[in-house]
Write a protein that holds these residues in place. Structure first.
Motif, PDB file in Angstrom:
ATOM      1  N   PRO A  84      13.298  -9.410  -3.008  1.00 41.66           N
ATOM      2  CA  PRO A  84      14.015  -8.159  -3.297  1.00 41.66           C
ATOM      3  C   PRO A  84      13.255  -6.905  -2.848  1.00 41.66           C
ATOM      4  O   PRO A  84      13.865  -5.931  -2.404  1.00 41.66           O
ATOM      5  N   GLN A  85      11.932  -6.945  -2.939  1.00 37.66           N
ATOM      6  CA  GLN A  85      11.142  -5.784  -2.506  1.00 37.66           C
ATOM      7  C   GLN A  85      11.165  -5.645  -0.985  1.00 37.66           C
ATOM      8  O   GLN A  85      11.207  -4.535  -0.450  1.00 37.66           O
ATOM      9  N   LEU A  86      11.142  -6.766  -0.277  1.00 34.11           N
ATOM     10  CA  LEU A  86      11.253  -6.704   1.188  1.00 34.11           C
ATOM     11  C   LEU A  86      12.626  -6.161   1.586  1.00 34.11           C
ATOM     12  O   LEU A  86      12.726  -5.376   2.542  1.00 34.11           O
ATOM     13  N   MET A  87      13.660  -6.554   0.862  1.00 33.54           N
ATOM     14  CA  MET A  87      14.999  -6.017   1.144  1.00 33.54           C
ATOM     15  C   MET A  87      15.031  -4.509   0.881  1.00 33.54           C
ATOM     16  O   MET A  87      15.636  -3.756   1.645  1.00 33.54           O
ATOM     17  N   ALA A  88      14.361  -4.048  -0.168  1.00 29.13           N
ATOM     18  CA  ALA A  88      14.297  -2.613  -0.469  1.00 29.13           C
ATOM     19  C   ALA A  88      13.563  -1.872   0.648  1.00 29.13           C
ATOM     20  O   ALA A  88      13.976  -0.772   1.057  1.00 29.13           O
ATOM     21  N   LEU A  89      12.482  -2.458   1.148  1.00 32.98           N
ATOM     22  CA  LEU A  89      11.758  -1.839   2.266  1.00 32.98           C
ATOM     23  C   LEU A  89      12.646  -1.768   3.511  1.00 32.98           C
ATOM     24  O   LEU A  89      12.649  -0.766   4.228  1.00 32.98           O
ATOM     25  N   ARG A  90      13.398  -2.817   3.762  1.00 29.67           N
ATOM     26  CA  ARG A  90      14.299  -2.836   4.914  1.00 29.67           C
ATOM     27  C   ARG A  90      15.359  -1.744   4.782  1.00 29.67           C
ATOM     28  O   ARG A  90      15.675  -1.046   5.741  1.00 29.67           O
ATOM     29  N   ARG A  91      15.927  -1.604   3.571  1.00 28.67           N
ATOM     30  CA  ARG A  91      16.925  -0.550   3.339  1.00 28.67           C
ATOM     31  C   ARG A  91      16.322   0.841   3.529  1.00 28.67           C
ATOM     32  O   ARG A  91      17.021   1.785   3.873  1.00 28.67           O
ATOM     33  N   VAL A  94      12.319   0.301   7.113  1.00 29.57           N
ATOM     34  CA  VAL A  94      11.089  -0.347   7.579  1.00 29.57           C
ATOM     35  C   VAL A  94      11.440  -1.566   8.422  1.00 29.57           C
ATOM     36  O   VAL A  94      12.252  -2.386   8.025  1.00 29.57           O
ATOM     37  N   GLU A  95      10.808  -1.650   9.593  1.00 35.10           N
ATOM     38  CA  GLU A  95      10.957  -2.859  10.411  1.00 35.10           C
ATOM     39  C   GLU A  95       9.959  -3.891   9.925  1.00 35.10           C
ATOM     40  O   GLU A  95       8.765  -3.611   9.823  1.00 35.10           O
ATOM     41  N   ILE A  96      10.462  -5.090   9.650  1.00 36.94           N
ATOM     42  CA  ILE A  96       9.621  -6.157   9.127  1.00 36.94           C
ATOM     43  C   ILE A  96       9.728  -7.361  10.049  1.00 36.94           C
ATOM     44  O   ILE A  96      10.820  -7.886  10.273  1.00 36.94           O
ATOM     45  N   ASP A  97       8.595  -7.773  10.582  1.00 36.78           N
ATOM     46  CA  ASP A  97       8.516  -9.002  11.351  1.00 36.78           C
ATOM     47  C   ASP A  97       7.867 -10.048  10.452  1.00 36.78           C
ATOM     48  O   ASP A  97       7.215  -9.708   9.468  1.00 36.78           O
ATOM     49  N   ALA A  98       8.059 -11.316  10.810  1.00 43.68           N
ATOM     50  CA  ALA A  98       7.551 -12.365   9.931  1.00 43.68           C
ATOM     51  C   ALA A  98       6.941 -13.509  10.709  1.00 43.68           C
ATOM     52  O   ALA A  98       7.327 -13.797  11.841  1.00 43.68           O
ATOM     53  N   ILE A  99       5.995 -14.137  10.056  1.00 39.14           N
ATOM     54  CA  ILE A  99       5.426 -15.390  10.522  1.00 39.14           C
ATOM     55  C   ILE A  99       5.744 -16.425   9.450  1.00 39.14           C
ATOM     56  O   ILE A  99       5.306 -16.292   8.305  1.00 39.14           O
ATOM     57  N   ALA A 100       6.530 -17.421   9.822  1.00 41.75           N
ATOM     58  CA  ALA A 100       6.878 -18.510   8.907  1.00 41.75           C
ATOM     59  C   ALA A 100       5.858 -19.628   9.087  1.00 41.75           C
ATOM     60  O   ALA A 100       5.695 -20.157  10.181  1.00 41.75           O
ATOM     61  N   ILE A 145       0.861  -2.501  10.136  1.00 41.62           N
ATOM     62  CA  ILE A 145       0.330  -2.348  11.491  1.00 41.62           C
ATOM     63  C   ILE A 145       0.771  -0.989  12.010  1.00 41.62           C
ATOM     64  O   ILE A 145       1.968  -0.666  11.979  1.00 41.62           O
ATOM     65  N   ASP A 146      -0.172  -0.207  12.464  1.00 39.32           N
ATOM     66  CA  ASP A 146       0.146   1.160  12.876  1.00 39.32           C
ATOM     67  C   ASP A 146       0.820   1.205  14.240  1.00 39.32           C
ATOM     68  O   ASP A 146       1.051   0.170  14.879  1.00 39.32           O
ATOM     69  N   SER A 147       1.120   2.408  14.686  1.00 38.46           N
ATOM     70  CA  SER A 147       1.870   2.609  15.930  1.00 38.46           C
ATOM     71  C   SER A 147       1.088   2.184  17.170  1.00 38.46           C
ATOM     72  O   SER A 147       1.667   2.025  18.240  1.00 38.46           O
ATOM     73  N   ARG A 148      -0.225   1.968  17.037  1.00 37.03           N
ATOM     74  CA  ARG A 148      -1.055   1.532  18.158  1.00 37.03           C
ATOM     75  C   ARG A 148      -1.338   0.034  18.135  1.00 37.03           C
ATOM     76  O   ARG A 148      -2.069  -0.469  18.980  1.00 37.03           O
ATOM     77  N   GLY A 149      -0.831  -0.671  17.112  1.00 33.10           N
ATOM     78  CA  GLY A 149      -1.064  -2.111  17.015  1.00 33.10           C
ATOM     79  C   GLY A 149      -2.322  -2.478  16.264  1.00 33.10           C
ATOM     80  O   GLY A 149      -2.843  -3.574  16.421  1.00 33.10           O
ATOM     81  N   VAL A 150      -2.806  -1.561  15.419  1.00 31.13           N
ATOM     82  CA  VAL A 150      -4.017  -1.795  14.635  1.00 31.13           C
ATOM     83  C   VAL A 150      -3.620  -2.079  13.185  1.00 31.13           C
ATOM     84  O   VAL A 150      -2.771  -1.384  12.619  1.00 31.13           O
ATOM     85  N   ILE A 151      -4.239  -3.076  12.588  1.00 26.67           N
ATOM     86  CA  ILE A 151      -3.988  -3.404  11.185  1.00 26.67           C
ATOM     87  C   ILE A 151      -4.648  -2.333  10.322  1.00 26.67           C
ATOM     88  O   ILE A 151      -5.861  -2.118  10.409  1.00 26.67           O
ATOM     89  N   VAL A 152      -3.840  -1.648   9.495  1.00 21.47           N
ATOM     90  CA  VAL A 152      -4.386  -0.578   8.657  1.00 21.47           C
ATOM     91  C   VAL A 152      -4.381  -0.931   7.173  1.00 21.47           C
ATOM     92  O   VAL A 152      -5.020  -0.245   6.373  1.00 21.47           O
ATOM     93  N   ASP A 153      -3.659  -1.995   6.798  1.00 22.70           N
ATOM     94  CA  ASP A 153      -3.629  -2.401   5.396  1.00 22.70           C
ATOM     95  C   ASP A 153      -3.212  -3.866   5.309  1.00 22.70           C
ATOM     96  O   ASP A 153      -2.491  -4.357   6.182  1.00 22.70           O
ATOM     97  N   VAL A 164       5.898  -1.116  -3.575  1.00 25.92           N
ATOM     98  CA  VAL A 164       6.748  -0.572  -2.511  1.00 25.92           C
ATOM     99  C   VAL A 164       6.363   0.864  -2.149  1.00 25.92           C
ATOM    100  O   VAL A 164       6.188   1.170  -0.962  1.00 25.92           O
ATOM    101  N   PRO A 165       6.189   1.787  -3.115  1.00 27.89           N
ATOM    102  CA  PRO A 165       5.788   3.150  -2.730  1.00 27.89           C
ATOM    103  C   PRO A 165       4.469   3.211  -1.967  1.00 27.89           C
ATOM    104  O   PRO A 165       4.321   3.980  -1.023  1.00 27.89           O
ATOM    105  N   ARG A 166       3.503   2.383  -2.372  1.00 28.80           N
ATOM    106  CA  ARG A 166       2.203   2.380  -1.677  1.00 28.80           C
ATOM    107  C   ARG A 166       2.356   1.893  -0.243  1.00 28.80           C
ATOM    108  O   ARG A 166       1.748   2.426   0.678  1.00 28.80           O
ATOM    109  N   LEU A 167       3.187   0.855  -0.041  1.00 31.45           N
ATOM    110  CA  LEU A 167       3.416   0.356   1.317  1.00 31.45           C
ATOM    111  C   LEU A 167       4.144   1.384   2.171  1.00 31.45           C
ATOM    112  O   LEU A 167       3.824   1.567   3.350  1.00 31.45           O
ATOM    113  N   LEU A 168       5.132   2.074   1.582  1.00 29.78           N
ATOM    114  CA  LEU A 168       5.838   3.126   2.322  1.00 29.78           C
ATOM    115  C   LEU A 168       4.882   4.255   2.709  1.00 29.78           C
ATOM    116  O   LEU A 168       4.952   4.783   3.820  1.00 29.78           O
ATOM    117  N   GLU A 169       3.975   4.594   1.804  1.00 31.07           N
ATOM    118  CA  GLU A 169       2.969   5.622   2.104  1.00 31.07           C
ATOM    119  C   GLU A 169       2.035   5.161   3.224  1.00 31.07           C
ATOM    120  O   GLU A 169       1.698   5.930   4.126  1.00 31.07           O
TER     121      GLU A 169
END
Length: 175
Positions: A84-91, A94-100, A145-153, A164-169
């Motif tokens: 549900p939190q990933l769905m909230a981020l998508r709404r 936020v673009e979310i890619d995944a590794i299954a 992952i930031d706009s340059r392709g660097v992992i920031v968190d 969710v708010p922390r991830l959006l920030e």
């Protein structure tokens, strides 16, 4: 002459008690600090897990827009809890890619049907090679992952509503 030996058990007890008390009064930092923060996304290219949907590769990142990369599995109970939190981020746009990790298309189709589908791409990591390259020790884990392709968190464990708010920030800062 050996009267001081009678005090050895008491001294040992006091030393042990002092160590325990100091740990209770000032617990150690239990935060897991990722060695990947500040580094570019490691090289990987995973085929799509779902028919008709693209896989994910390290070259998908660093194209001017921050993104989330979620490492998850259909067999993972905390992954269901974070859906549900990933769905909230998508709404929230936020673009979310995944590794299954170690999954099957059939199980994933049921997971996405039952829990929602916030993902743009889902890569099939049959042997957990991309997961390990990212420094991920389990599922779920989410990388900002930031706009340059660097992992920031790196968020270890399931995303909860108060995360969710922390991830959006973090995504806002990663632009």
């Amino acid at each position: 002459m050996r009267r001081w030996l009678i005090w050895v058990p008491l001294a040992a007890f006091l030393v042990v008690w002092g160590v325990v008390a100091s740990g209770l009064l000032k617990p150690g930092d239990r935060t897991i600090h990722s060695a990947m923060i500040g580094r570019p996304v490691p090289q990987f290219a995973l085929p799509g897990l779902m028919p008709g949907r693209p896989g994910v590769a390290s070259t998908d990142f660093g194209k001017g827009k921050p993104r989330l990369l979620n490492v998850f599995a259909s067999w993972c109970l905390p992954c269901i809890a974070e859906a549900p939190q990933l769905m909230a981020l998508r709404r929230a746009g936020v673009e979310i890619d995944a590794i299954a990790v170690r999954d099957t298309p059939q199980a994933m189709a049921l997971f996405l049907r039952d829990n929602g589908d916030p993902y743009t791409r889902i890569g099939d990591d049959k042997q957990s090679m991309a997961q390990l390259a990212l420094g991920s020790s389990g599922v779920p884990e989410t990388f900002v992952i930031d706009s340059r392709g660097v992992i920031v968190d790196q968020h270890i464990g399931d995303i909860r509503a108060d995360d969710v708010p922390r991830l959006l920030e973090a995504l806002e800062k990663a632009k």
